[in-house]
Design an enzyme around this catalytic site. Structure first.
Site, PDB file in Angstrom:
ATOM      1  N   TYR A 177      -4.384   2.226  15.884  1.00 53.37           N
ATOM      2  CA  TYR A 177      -3.172   2.145  16.704  1.00 53.37           C
ATOM      3  C   TYR A 177      -3.484   1.968  18.174  1.00 53.37           C
ATOM      4  CZ  TYR A 177      -0.789   3.448  12.489  1.00 53.37           C
ATOM      5  OH  TYR A 177      -0.312   3.458  11.198  1.00 53.37           O
ATOM      6  N   GLU A 225      -3.732  -0.011   8.225  1.00 52.39           N
ATOM      7  CA  GLU A 225      -2.543   0.347   9.009  1.00 52.39           C
ATOM      8  C   GLU A 225      -2.700  -0.151  10.443  1.00 52.39           C
ATOM      9  OE1 GLU A 225      -1.315   4.441   9.123  1.00 52.39           O
ATOM     10  OE2 GLU A 225      -1.668   4.689   6.985  1.00 52.39           O
ATOM     11  N   HIS A 241      -2.461  11.070   0.364  1.00 54.64           N
ATOM     12  CA  HIS A 241      -1.977  10.851   1.729  1.00 54.64           C
ATOM     13  C   HIS A 241      -1.285  12.132   2.186  1.00 54.64           C
ATOM     14  CE1 HIS A 241      -0.767   7.530   4.723  1.00 54.64           C
ATOM     15  NE2 HIS A 241      -0.481   8.675   5.279  1.00 54.64           N
ATOM     16  N   ARG A 244       0.866  -1.192   0.000  1.00 57.17           N
ATOM     17  CA  ARG A 244       0.000   0.000   0.000  1.00 57.17           C
ATOM     18  C   ARG A 244       0.890   1.224   0.000  1.00 57.17           C
ATOM     19  NH1 ARG A 244      -2.400   3.025   4.682  1.00 57.17           N
ATOM     20  NH2 ARG A 244      -3.943   4.403   3.782  1.00 57.17           N
ATOM     21  N   GLU A 289      -7.123   8.966   5.848  1.00 57.62           N
ATOM     22  CA  GLU A 289      -7.355   9.686   7.098  1.00 57.62           C
ATOM     23  C   GLU A 289      -7.719  11.163   6.914  1.00 57.62           C
ATOM     24  OE1 GLU A 289      -4.347   9.115   9.979  1.00 57.62           O
ATOM     25  OE2 GLU A 289      -4.297   6.945   9.717  1.00 57.62           O
ATOM     26  N   ASN A 326      -7.355   2.417   9.805  1.00 58.29           N
ATOM     27  CA  ASN A 326      -6.028   2.556  10.433  1.00 58.29           C
ATOM     28  C   ASN A 326      -6.232   2.624  11.936  1.00 58.29           C
ATOM     29  OD1 ASN A 326      -5.107   2.730   7.859  1.00 58.29           O
ATOM     30  ND2 ASN A 326      -4.495   4.872   7.938  1.00 58.29           N
TER      31      ASN A 326
HETATM   32  C1  GCO Z   1      -1.382   7.808   9.928  1.00 58.01           C
HETATM   33  C2  GCO Z   1      -0.662   7.902   8.707  1.00 58.01           C
HETATM   34  C3  GCO Z   1       0.757   7.416   8.741  1.00 58.01           C
HETATM   35  C4  GCO Z   1       1.499   7.550  10.069  1.00 58.01           C
HETATM   36  C5  GCO Z   1       1.253   6.336  10.946  1.00 58.01           C
HETATM   37  C6  GCO Z   1       2.027   6.435  12.254  1.00 58.01           C
HETATM   38  O1  GCO Z   1      -2.106   6.824  10.050  1.00 58.01           O
HETATM   39  O2  GCO Z   1      -1.317   8.735  10.713  1.00 58.01           O
HETATM   40  O3  GCO Z   1      -1.331   7.137   7.732  1.00 58.01           O
HETATM   41  O4  GCO Z   1       1.294   8.279   7.784  1.00 58.01           O
HETATM   42  O5  GCO Z   1       2.876   7.640   9.808  1.00 58.01           O
HETATM   43  O6  GCO Z   1      -0.086   6.271  11.286  1.00 58.01           O
HETATM   44  O7  GCO Z   1       1.684   7.607  12.914  1.00 58.01           O
END
Ligand code: GCO
Length: 453
Positions: A294, A358, A119, A75, A164, A292
């Site tokens: 985290y 992500e 992006h 990707r 995003e 995405n």
């Molecule tokens: C995001 C972006 C990435 C970042 C990754 C880590 O999700 O913010 O797609 O460019 O680098 O998430 O922060």
């Protein structure tokens, strides 16, 4: 063994400005991130992304390395200022040719491209003309997206319009911590709308010319929980869930902005930016939703004005740390929250296949004296989140793929190259790529399409 569905998509993700470098090559002109990263005080160590991973020149080596990791997909994003330097008008053939070379190299190594059209690297000339708060930018994006699609569609099947839009709008135009560094709440809400409008215009135009194209969008939804069951904390969670998640998902899936969020925003901006059939356009059919993820968030009613800088109109809401282990970004690690998010999304926004586009962790990776990089914490993070993905699939979520952020350590926006998210260690002084132990682990998972029990 914990087996994943047949044809499950295994991949890694990157973004143009974070990896390519070569910011002046072959006709590329500045993006808002070139301007922002060259503005003193915006980036750790004032380090711009001028070189990053030099992926523009080293793409063939990277494609070979990707192929060696048994990855089905890579990707990546196309740099608008490379392909259409003036943000409008003719395509720059030399710019498009880079992506043709990259894609051909990927295909030669058995890796399929998964293309993101935007992006965050908006051509600076369009920011000078008003940027995403200006309605015309939505139409400029649609023109660029269609032209890029036409240039690459014979080699690419999966197309993501935006990565995003929440970050583009709220970090770029409200908090000002991302390019273009504006702090104007009303502008950030108009930016949300024009980003979504650009998505809808592009998706509709692409599908009109190529009905079999797979077109989607990638969001960064977050599970938002109240710190307590009090009415005040539950309403704080409602407001943040509205701004982070429903403000995007409702118009995309249901063609309507959530009324409660528009009410919350009434004091920030009037909704005259919503014109004609905009909401119908935004709700162009999705072939997939990229997610995405985290870490989760827990919020309560509080006096922390910082969150109000990002979550405009949310009033005084503050994040509450849960005492969980954290990454090098300070983000709490909670794999179960990914399961919770996926189940909620598929319940509230059904009918569209999901991909985790992500997921990853920043760690202080070290190059050992023996030339290897051991990153067991990253293996543990990925293992835990893949088990959460598998549980969501078992619970009926139509989740069809998982991409690690990221392939190799790269330029992490305002953190420059000080944060390492990669499966591959990037030795910046030499530009050597050194697969970490997590790269070998993930390659084995992808090869077996399974985790150990
Ligand atoms: C995001 C972006 C990435 C970042 C990754 C880590 O999700 O913010 O797609 O460019 O680098 O998430 O922060």
């Amino acid at each position: 063994m914990i087996e994943f569905p047949d044809n499950f998509a295994w991949g890694v993700a990157t973004a143009s400005y974070q990896v390519e470098g070569a910011v002046d090559a072959d006709g590329r002109r500045p993006s808002i991130w070139d301007t922002f990263s060259h503005t003193p005080g915006k980036i750790v160590a004032d380090e711009p992304g001028d070189i990053a991973n030099d992926h523009y020149h080293r793409y063939a080596e990277d494609a070979r390395l990707l192929g060696s990791l048994n990855l089905g997909y890579y990707r990546f994003s196309v740099a608008w200022p490379r392909v259409q330097p003036d943000g409008r008008g003719p395509i720059n053939p030399a710019g498009l040719d880079f992506y043709k070379r990259l894609i051909d190299a990927l295909l030669e190594n058995g890796v399929q491209p998964w293309v993101t059209l935007y992006h965050w690297d908006l051509p600076q000339v369009l920011e000078d003309a008003g940027g995403w708060p200006a309605r015309d930018t939505a139409y400029r994006f649609a023109d660029y997206a269609v032209a890029t699609f036409e240039g690459l569609q014979d080699r690419v099947r999966h197309w993501t319009t935006l990565n995003e839009p929440w970050c583009s709008a709220f970090l770029g135009y409200a908090a000002g911590t991302h390019a273009p560094g504006v702090t104007d709440p009303a502008a950030s809400i108009r930016a949300v709308h024009h980003l979504l409008l650009g998505h809808g215009l592009a998706a509709r135009a692409i599908r009109a010319s190529h009905p079999d194209a797979e077109v989607g969008i990638t969001l960064n939804p977050q599970p938002i929980q109240p710190a307590t069951d009090s009415d005040a904390d539950r309403d704080a969670a409602r407001r943040i869930d509205g701004l982070r998640n429903r403000l995007f998902l409702d118009p995309l899936y249901y063609g309507k902005y959530p009324a409660d969020v528009l009410d919350d925003l009434a004091g920030v901006v009037d909704d005259s930016y919503i014109q004609g059939d905009d909401e119908k356009t935004i709700a162009a059919p999705l072939d997939f939703l990229g997610i995405n993820y985290y870490s989760p968030a827990v919020v309560r009613q509080g006096a922390d004005s910082v969150s109000d800088a990002v979550y405009v109109g949310s009033g005084d809401v503050e994040s509450v740390a849960q005492g969980l282990p954290v990454s090098d970004m300070g983000w709490e690690i909670a794999p179960d929250s990914l399961h919770e998010l996926l189940v909620r999304l598929y319940r509230d926004y059904p009918g569209v296949p999901l991909y985790v586009t992500e997921n990853g962790i920043a760690l202080q990776d070290r190059l050992g004296a023996d030339g290897t990089v051991e990153d067991p914490e990253r293996i543990a993070y990925l293992d835990g989140h893949l088990r959460a993905v598998h549980r969501a699939i078992a619970d009926g979520v139509d989740l069809r793929g998982y991409f690690v952020w990221t392939f190799a350590d790269n330029w992490e926006w305002s953190f420059g190259t000080s944060k390492r998210f990669g499966l591959v260690y990037l030795d910046y002084p030499t530009q050597r790529r050194i697969p970490k132990s997590s790269a070998r682990w993930f390659a084995d998972v992808a090869r077996r399409n399974a985790l150990d029990t």
